[in-house]
Design a protein around this motif. Sequence first.
Motif, PDB file in Angstrom:
ATOM      1  N   SER A 224       7.434 -33.327  45.140  1.00 53.53           N
ATOM      2  CA  SER A 224       7.771 -33.649  43.588  1.00 53.53           C
ATOM      3  C   SER A 224       6.616 -34.789  43.607  1.00 53.53           C
ATOM      4  O   SER A 224       5.841 -34.819  42.101  1.00 53.53           O
ATOM      5  CB  SER A 224       9.127 -34.202  43.308  1.00 53.53           C
ATOM      6  OG  SER A 224       9.187 -35.365  44.471  1.00 53.53           O
TER       7      SER A 224
ATOM      8  N   SER B 222       6.254 -26.337  42.112  1.00 54.23           N
ATOM      9  CA  SER B 222       6.629 -26.657  41.415  1.00 54.23           C
ATOM     10  C   SER B 222       8.714 -26.553  41.725  1.00 54.23           C
ATOM     11  O   SER B 222       9.720 -26.744  41.733  1.00 54.23           O
ATOM     12  CB  SER B 222       7.103 -26.717  40.334  1.00 54.23           C
ATOM     13  OG  SER B 222       7.026 -25.672  39.931  1.00 54.23           O
TER      14      SER B 222
ATOM     15  N   ILE C 172      11.061 -28.014  43.956  1.00 52.19           N
ATOM     16  CA  ILE C 172      11.941 -29.392  43.587  1.00 52.19           C
ATOM     17  C   ILE C 172      12.640 -28.975  43.487  1.00 52.19           C
ATOM     18  O   ILE C 172      13.235 -28.187  42.381  1.00 52.19           O
ATOM     19  CB  ILE C 172      11.120 -30.064  42.278  1.00 52.19           C
ATOM     20  CG1 ILE C 172       9.744 -30.300  42.630  1.00 52.19           C
ATOM     21  CG2 ILE C 172      11.757 -31.442  42.156  1.00 52.19           C
ATOM     22  CD1 ILE C 172       8.622 -30.519  41.570  1.00 52.19           C
TER      23      ILE C 172
END
Lengths: 269, 602, 404
Positions: free
Chosen positions: B126, B287, B290
């Motif tokens: 993250s 992303s 995450i």
Amino acid sequence: MNVNFDIQGKQAEPSKPPKPVIKTKNLDFAYGDSQALFNISMDIFKKEVTAFIGPSGCGKSTLLRCFNRMNDLIDIAQIKSGSIRISDIDIYNKDVDVIELRKHVGMVFQKSNPFPKSIYENIAYGMRIQGVKNRSELDETVESSLRGAALWDEVKDRLNKSALGLSGGQQQRLCIARALAVKPKIILMDEPCSALDPVATAKVEELIHKLKKHYTIVVVTHNMQQAARVSDRTAFFYLGRLVEYETTEQIFMNPKNSKTEAYVSGRFG
Amino acid sequence: MSTEDLQPKDTSPEFSKRRVVLFGKDTDSIIKGFFGCTATVAIVVLFLITLFLIKEGSGFVGQYQTSLKQYRLSGLEYVDILKERREDHTALMQYLSDIKAEWINLLKKEGLTQQAIFKKVMSPESKAVFLGYSRTSSDLRRFIKDKMDAAIEIRDQQITNDNLQETLNNYAKKITEVEDYSFKLSEEDRAEFILKLKEKVRAQSFDADKLETSKGLIEGLKSGVALDTKSREIYLSLLRDEFLATENRIQPVIFEKSILKVTNEQQRYFEILNTLEADMKAILLKSDSIELDNNNLESRMERFKELNALFFTSIPEHKTQIKEWDQNAAVPLSKSLSSFLTGKDWITASDQQDWYGILPLLCGSLIISFVALCIAVPLGVGAAIYTNQISSPLEQNLIKPYIEFISAVPSVVIGFFGVVVLGEAMRGLSQLEFLAWVPFFPIQERLNTLTAGCLLALMAIPTIYTLAEDAINNIPKHLKEASLAIGATPLQTTFRVIVPSALSGIISAIMLGFGRVIGETMVVLLCAGNRIKIPEFSDGLGVFFQPVHTMTGIIAQEMGEVVRGSVHYRALFMVGIVLFIASLIINVSAQYVVKKYNKMDS
Amino acid sequence: MKSDTNKQTTHLFSQRFSRNKVMELSITGILRFFTYLVIVLAGYLFLDITYNGSKAVFTKEAPFVNFQFLTEKPQTLHVFEPADIDTQLKSAKAEILTKSIKRRALSNSNYEAAEAFTLAIKDLNKEVKELDDLRKERRLMFSDTEYRALATTPSTKDFVYSTYAYSGGGIGPAIIGTILLVFGSILIALTLGVLCAVYLSEYSKPGKVLQSIRLSILNLSGVPSIVFGLFGFGLFVLYLDWGVSLMAGWFTLALMALPVIITASEESMRAIPKGFREGSLALGASKWTCIRTNVLPYAMPGILTSSIMGIARVAGETAPIMFTAAFALRDRLPWEGLENSTDFFFQGVMALPYHIYVVSSKIPQNEYTQNMQYGTAFVFLLIVGLFALSSIILRVKVRKKYDW
């Protein structure tokens, strides 16, 4: 003017005894400190035309406005004593709903006062305020009222035009039609023809004569000939007092009171 | 006096004679003419208002055009186009950090400890996304900053040149004046002359001969006297020196050349954009790793990706826009007017470009008026109907003067009340815990649209009330009687006959109330919050809790501080013109409503 | 007619219950509520300003009026608060804040602990109040002149020193300025307005000219005050080069009041019965003589009373004088330090409305400034209110007296 000045004709129908609708008893009425009516007692009979005559300020209009309590609008106006009973109900009693009373006792004014709306809406107004929304019912009443006021043929093509565009006589008949639309039993007319020309007057008088069949009519007038032409009974007022109340024939042909005689013969007034 | 004096005398009548006093007119017609002249005072004043507003305001169009021209020539416009992508990127970053904040909040609610949260949010994956994303644009930012500085430098140079040019012109004028033999020194000139002479003497820059003379001059120079030949010569030479010095200081800007400092390196810029795009895409790919573990957050993340995709698609268009940008494209005069009338920014005294767009002010004025009328119309008209139709005479005699008295309360007092009482009360109310369910509570600013609107309503109520009451009162009594005689209740009569008949009067009362509200100054200046921004209508009802600025407010606030004759000064007069025209339109249409109805009636 | 036989209590005209009636009652109720809402809201405004303002204007001891406030010039207020109490106060307040936050956090989970916090906060509040009283007792306040006259200023060790602009002294120059502005503009506006009305009611004939005059008057009355301000600034201050001055303010305000005064004057002149004029004209008087002797004298009371209302409204305006006549602060009174007499007309003045604007927007609201702010607003409201009230009362009287 072919409106019958035919007193003989009226005499021809004495068969059923007249039934009093409005009973006024010992009425004293005052605007503040000045008394306008003194001890008036009179009965007004069903399905007859009663005319009130007398010089200006004699209290005839005041009495008329007592019958549907229009005098309530004036703060200082009050009944001092006596009573007015319509259909045996004291109309100044506390439990009387003045709105119901006025629906029962319609009124036409001296000056024609159509609302600034269309002809149709003017007539339908009385129904609408009672909550009638049904279009066909409204249409029906509008037509029958206008017919009743002998106006239908003249205005049927322009029902949606403003009522202010009518002539004076038509406006007055419209006001009568408007009063008819709420289906009253009694119609009060406060000098209905005083602002009209002779032709329009004749039409209204004709109408009054026609309406007599279904309605009790009380008409206040300045014009003695008119009283003679349209009424069955005539009451003569002078200075707030009822001087004489008799059949029209009696009043005009054979008045008992000297003042009445002087007035009907045009010596004062 | 004997009775005989009163008898008419047998003389011939004289009424054929007019007593002529002046220019073939008798006294009475002169007096009439005099009054006729004074009667036109209203027309004259109206004309003068128009004249002077236009006189001071009209220069705006030209001056603003010049300013816009410089904006284009100096390349500031080019930089502003560059900035668009940066702004977009910033917005995206904001969106992402919002997601992060929400995530942290969610985790907190789940009852995780500080450390656990930190571990999750600051995990390498993250971190790479959240921090990495904001780093992607650093090159872009640096690049744009450089270009902006260059453009500002060009613009400032141009402004300096303009100022110097003006000084130069002044010197040139002075020189021609002095060359005329009838020239006399004014007090100001003398002071300046002596000051310069002293400087020269101290610096010993004159030749010996002149030096001697000037020493004498310092003592004996007088104002208001013609100069002798020698001192004139000295004065002229001084002035010419200054002239030359100033002329040398002007370094003319050749826009075509200097713009290159801004527009060069387009290729590099495109490369920066390309890397930006690639970096962003890479991060977006990451992303997915995450673990947000929440549907809402995930859908927001999806939305974020969509927004990014939009950003990427806009880049090619952006590139062509940059390529096609033309420094020499003309700025027509109409552009300056249209950007005033439709401009969304009112930015003054900024280090880049000043913008004078009236929209934020107009929106502010309108939204406040809307709020005020929403409150004032029911209250004002309702009170008018109540006092005229329902209330007792005693109530009438008390309420009417009372409301009339309210109209005399000075607006600045109402504004003051708003600042010290209403604003505080509103904030207090919005902070109450049991009212927390109301959206937009607690409110951010105590002075906002609603505060000002409520107070303006109080000002508009007397106007609306008085005029509406008049209109209702003018309905003939016989209409009321007619309706009552049919058996309508008083209230039916009021609402079905009287109010419809008075409607035109009531509407015109409302319009005049609107005129009063939109022209009101002090209340909005004190209570509207004075933030120059178009209210965000996307907030729904929250728009009423935002601070705004208004047309009247901006004039009152900025007029005292502007330089006379500047664009800003003229822009304020332009706002005044807009207000003036608006008030005329409102007034004329209010009269039109009444007139049209009256025609129908008769 | 059957219904009246059914029961004794119900008859043809008896009161009947209906939904309509309930609705009518509720509509009447709503309208009444609206009316009284307006009255209550405005009343609250009046009361609030009167209550707080009278603290500044009136005193508890004879002569009960704070003449110092009404006559002195505005000054900066210098305040010295006792430092030790100040720190104690601050720490107490901070503690209340932390405790209340904690209480809120606990209020759902641990009721008893929250209750304990509530009690503690109550105690602290009491303490704060005591400290505050003590602070008020021991603090020192000086106006500018007093401060300069001090031999030794209180040491900053013992006292926390702060200043508040405009909050000391009084508002004398502003009151004087307002009165000057109002009377000057009355004079100009009445003269112009009455002359114009004479033409409109006595001389004019229907036509294009009259129509355009009326249209202009109507439109003029709708022009926003700030536009008048701009206009006055452009014409009087810049073009005629009067500067920010009484004259510029007078004319700007006068032109603003003009529409109201013209309309009022014309109305009262038209109310004079025709007979008055005809009687005079029939005796051979010229038109002007007739107007002078038989119209104006009778119309004057009406003109004056109606005009006062217009003037009250104009006196309350701030926007038109902001750039034309008003100074935020001026040390000299208008008649002080004049070199020649015309200078009187070409000087700016302080004015109450502008002063209120300045003190309510440029300085913070707190216990030291509020007194003066409210006091200024109250005095101004009083002046304007007296104008308006006298107009309303006089109008009723004049109508009764001159009821033709």
